[in-house]
Design a protein around this motif. Structure first.
Motif, PDB file in Angstrom:
ATOM      1  N   PRO A 116       6.784   7.034   1.306  1.00 47.96           N
ATOM      2  CA  PRO A 116       6.782   6.062   2.409  1.00 47.96           C
ATOM      3  C   PRO A 116       7.559   6.581   3.612  1.00 47.96           C
ATOM      4  N   ASP A 117       7.269   6.016   4.758  1.00 44.31           N
ATOM      5  CA  ASP A 117       7.944   6.363   5.999  1.00 44.31           C
ATOM      6  C   ASP A 117       9.459   6.232   5.830  1.00 44.31           C
ATOM      7  N   GLY A 118      10.166   7.268   6.216  1.00 42.88           N
ATOM      8  CA  GLY A 118      11.626   7.261   6.168  1.00 42.88           C
ATOM      9  C   GLY A 118      12.216   7.890   4.922  1.00 42.88           C
ATOM     10  N   ASN A 121      13.172  10.123 -12.139  1.00 45.69           N
ATOM     11  CA  ASN A 121      11.772   9.743 -12.035  1.00 45.69           C
ATOM     12  C   ASN A 121      11.154  10.270 -10.744  1.00 45.69           C
ATOM     13  N   GLY A 122      11.901  10.162  -9.636  1.00 49.19           N
ATOM     14  CA  GLY A 122      11.373  10.619  -8.353  1.00 49.19           C
ATOM     15  C   GLY A 122      11.046  12.095  -8.348  1.00 49.19           C
ATOM     16  N   ALA A 123      11.841  12.903  -9.017  1.00 46.87           N
ATOM     17  CA  ALA A 123      11.606  14.343  -9.069  1.00 46.87           C
ATOM     18  C   ALA A 123      10.594  14.715 -10.148  1.00 46.87           C
ATOM     19  N   ALA A 124      10.604  14.002 -11.271  1.00 48.54           N
ATOM     20  CA  ALA A 124       9.710  14.326 -12.390  1.00 48.54           C
ATOM     21  C   ALA A 124       8.244  14.179 -12.012  1.00 48.54           C
ATOM     22  N   GLN A 183       0.834  -1.220   0.000  1.00 44.94           N
ATOM     23  CA  GLN A 183       0.000   0.000   0.000  1.00 44.94           C
ATOM     24  C   GLN A 183       0.859   1.256   0.000  1.00 44.94           C
ATOM     25  N   ALA A 184       1.930   1.268   0.781  1.00 44.35           N
ATOM     26  CA  ALA A 184       2.813   2.438   0.808  1.00 44.35           C
ATOM     27  C   ALA A 184       3.466   2.654  -0.556  1.00 44.35           C
ATOM     28  N   LEU A 185       3.849   1.565  -1.210  1.00 37.51           N
ATOM     29  CA  LEU A 185       4.445   1.694  -2.535  1.00 37.51           C
ATOM     30  C   LEU A 185       3.401   2.189  -3.538  1.00 37.51           C
ATOM     31  N   ALA A 186       2.175   1.698  -3.445  1.00 44.95           N
ATOM     32  CA  ALA A 186       1.097   2.158  -4.325  1.00 44.95           C
ATOM     33  C   ALA A 186       0.791   3.633  -4.079  1.00 44.95           C
ATOM     34  N   ASP A 187       0.792   4.052  -2.811  1.00 46.59           N
ATOM     35  CA  ASP A 187       0.552   5.463  -2.498  1.00 46.59           C
ATOM     36  C   ASP A 187       1.619   6.353  -3.126  1.00 46.59           C
ATOM     37  N   TRP A 188       2.861   5.894  -3.125  1.00 46.40           N
ATOM     38  CA  TRP A 188       3.945   6.642  -3.744  1.00 46.40           C
ATOM     39  C   TRP A 188       3.748   6.698  -5.260  1.00 46.40           C
ATOM     40  N   GLU A 189       3.517   5.555  -5.881  1.00 43.76           N
ATOM     41  CA  GLU A 189       3.401   5.485  -7.333  1.00 43.76           C
ATOM     42  C   GLU A 189       2.169   6.216  -7.856  1.00 43.76           C
ATOM     43  N   GLU A 190       1.065   6.134  -7.138  1.00 44.58           N
ATOM     44  CA  GLU A 190      -0.203   6.656  -7.642  1.00 44.58           C
ATOM     45  C   GLU A 190      -0.561   8.054  -7.132  1.00 44.58           C
TER      46      GLU A 190
END
Length: 194
Positions: free
Chosen positions: A120-122, A152-155, A108-115
């Protein structure tokens, strides 16, 4: 009309390497395939004969190497680096295999990041500052094309700044935004590889 090209750096791992989270603390160069992707980007931008207004890059070597291939092909010098184009900090997951990251943070945390771009925590992201930086850049006046070489993280925060959901930008790919006469910025295309 102002055109904005958000460009992700080329590959930093060989295709045979295990995928892992590499962020701002791991300043690694492009691998051979990444240099080839960067050269393809440079050739494509040169063929477009765009009136390049600015070419900015993340401070990380992988982005600067990609920008260098574009400068070599287009003849437009790098106008500098911008910290807000830098990769995010994956905190305790930096350098860890993707399976380990998923085990630590959960699906879920990974999905929240991607979508949705919720870190995620940390992870150290400073989403508000990144969104504000993209919006400030979008608000600048100008004509021609601005090229921004990033990760990708910044874009993903460019899209969030427009109120759009984040989308992956593959290595060696770009997205294009356009500013209309009213100053509104619209998404033209995303995740295109030359």
């Amino acid at each position: 009309m102002r055109r904005l090209f958000i460009i992700r750096h080329g590959n930093t791992f060989a295709s045979s390497a295990d995928a892992c989270r590499i962020g701002s603390r791991t300043d690694i160069p492009l691998v051979e395939s990444g240099h080839a992707q960067a050269q393809c980007l440079g050739t494509w931008f040169a063929q477009q004969a765009l009136p390049i207004h600015h070419l900015f890059s993340s401070p990380l070597v992988r982005a600067r190497q990609t920008a260098a291939a574009i400068t070599d092909a287009t003849g437009h010098d790098l106008d500098g680096t911008r910290d807000w184009l830098g990769e995010i900090d994956h905190g305790p997951d930096e350098g860890r295999p993707e399976a380990d990251v998923l085990a630590r943070i959960g699906a879920q945390a990974l999905a929240d990041w991607e979508e949705r771009g919720i870190a995620p925590d940390g992870w150290i992201v400073d989403a508000e500052a990144r969104i504000a930086a993209w919006r400030a850049f979008f608000a600048q006046a100008g004509e021609g094309a601005d090229l921004l070489v990033t990760s990708n993280g910044a874009a993903r925060f460019a899209l969030l700044a427009l109120g759009l959901p984040p989308r992956k930008l593959r290595t060696g790919a770009f997205g294009e935004l356009a500013t209309g006469p009213d100053g509104a910025v619209t998404l033209v295309r995303w995740d295109e590889r030359p």
